[in-house]
Design a protein around this motif. Structure first.
Motif, PDB file in Angstrom:
ATOM      1  N   GLY A  69       0.809  -1.213   0.000  1.00 10.63           N
ATOM      2  CA  GLY A  69       0.000   0.000   0.000  1.00 10.63           C
ATOM      3  C   GLY A  69       0.839   1.258   0.000  1.00 10.63           C
ATOM      4  N   ALA A  70       1.974   1.207   0.675  1.00 12.99           N
ATOM      5  CA  ALA A  70       2.859   2.367   0.738  1.00 12.99           C
ATOM      6  C   ALA A  70       3.462   2.689  -0.629  1.00 12.99           C
ATOM      7  N   VAL A  71       3.517   1.721  -1.511  1.00 13.43           N
ATOM      8  CA  VAL A  71       4.001   1.958  -2.872  1.00 13.43           C
ATOM      9  C   VAL A  71       2.839   2.314  -3.796  1.00 13.43           C
ATOM     10  N   GLY A  72       1.722   1.631  -3.651  1.00 11.25           N
ATOM     11  CA  GLY A  72       0.579   1.846  -4.548  1.00 11.25           C
ATOM     12  C   GLY A  72      -0.086   3.205  -4.395  1.00 11.25           C
ATOM     13  N   LEU A 126       0.231   9.321 -10.774  1.00 11.01           N
ATOM     14  CA  LEU A 126      -0.406   9.098 -12.075  1.00 11.01           C
ATOM     15  C   LEU A 126      -1.595  10.021 -12.277  1.00 11.01           C
ATOM     16  N   ASP A 127      -2.375  10.237 -11.230  1.00 12.61           N
ATOM     17  CA  ASP A 127      -3.523  11.136 -11.337  1.00 12.61           C
ATOM     18  C   ASP A 127      -3.059  12.561 -11.634  1.00 12.61           C
ATOM     19  N   GLN A 128      -1.961  12.969 -11.036  1.00 15.01           N
ATOM     20  CA  GLN A 128      -1.436  14.317 -11.290  1.00 15.01           C
ATOM     21  C   GLN A 128      -0.902  14.444 -12.720  1.00 15.01           C
ATOM     22  N   PRO A 145     -12.519  12.370 -15.460  1.00 15.01           N
ATOM     23  CA  PRO A 145     -11.533  11.878 -14.479  1.00 15.01           C
ATOM     24  C   PRO A 145     -10.667  10.746 -15.028  1.00 15.01           C
ATOM     25  N   ARG A 146      -9.797  11.078 -15.958  1.00 17.76           N
ATOM     26  CA  ARG A 146      -8.973  10.084 -16.652  1.00 17.76           C
ATOM     27  C   ARG A 146      -7.958   9.404 -15.742  1.00 17.76           C
ATOM     28  N   GLY A 147      -7.412  10.157 -14.786  1.00 20.27           N
ATOM     29  CA  GLY A 147      -6.419   9.564 -13.892  1.00 20.27           C
ATOM     30  C   GLY A 147      -6.992   8.428 -13.078  1.00 20.27           C
ATOM     31  N   THR A 148      -8.165   8.648 -12.524  1.00 21.20           N
ATOM     32  CA  THR A 148      -8.827   7.603 -11.737  1.00 21.20           C
ATOM     33  C   THR A 148      -9.179   6.415 -12.618  1.00 21.20           C
ATOM     34  N   THR A 187      -5.721   1.355  -6.772  1.00 24.25           N
ATOM     35  CA  THR A 187      -7.077   1.589  -7.272  1.00 24.25           C
ATOM     36  C   THR A 187      -7.892   2.349  -6.239  1.00 24.25           C
ATOM     37  N   THR A 188      -8.981   2.960  -6.703  1.00 22.27           N
ATOM     38  CA  THR A 188      -9.751   3.794  -5.791  1.00 22.27           C
ATOM     39  C   THR A 188     -11.218   3.871  -6.197  1.00 22.27           C
ATOM     40  N   TYR A 189     -12.016   3.078  -5.530  1.00 20.77           N
ATOM     41  CA  TYR A 189     -13.458   3.122  -5.770  1.00 20.77           C
ATOM     42  C   TYR A 189     -14.074   4.386  -5.172  1.00 20.77           C
TER      43      TYR A 189
END
Length: 116
Positions: free
Chosen positions: A11-14, A21-23, A31-34, A69-71
């Motif tokens: 998690g500390a890497v992800g 990547l989002d930036q 919302p292409r980054g997500t 990932t981020t729901y």
């Protein structure tokens, strides 16, 4: 106890990778980054469940992919689009995210099976 530490390290890497990547990809009107991190995470997790197990799956699957990932952000960004009355973008975000995420997971599973 070791499994919890592996999940934390993954998690500390992800999580920072997701942020970066989002930036880089940005939001603009969609919302292409997500979308990118969720689709990549779906592929990776599909691949990982076919090619790893035990501690490696905890580190890479649960830890890394779980943080990448981020729901919750997907949900928030969709609601934000609705609040901005950008209904087409909101509907597209949901449809594209679900279809591409599902397809990526299937491709990851298939790629893992081919190598496994």
């Amino acid at each position: 106890m070791i499994t919890i530490l592996l999940v934390a390290v993954g998690g500390a890497v992800g999580a920072p990778l997701r942020y970066h990547l989002d930036q880089v990809v940005g939001r603009r009107t969609f919302p292409r980054g997500t979308l990118l991190v969720n689709v990549v995470g779906c592929f990776l997790l599909g691949f990982l469940v076919q090619t790893t197990s035990g501690p490696a799956l905890a580190l890479l699957g649960t830890g890394f992919c779980g943080a990448l990932t981020t729901y919750s952000t997907f949900g928030y960004e969709t609601v934000r689009l609705l609040e901005e009355r950008r209904y087409g973008h909101a509907a597209a975000n949901v449809a594209v995210s679900v279809v591409l995420g599902f397809a990526a997971a299937l491709l990851g599973l298939g790629a893992g099976r081919m190598l496994g």
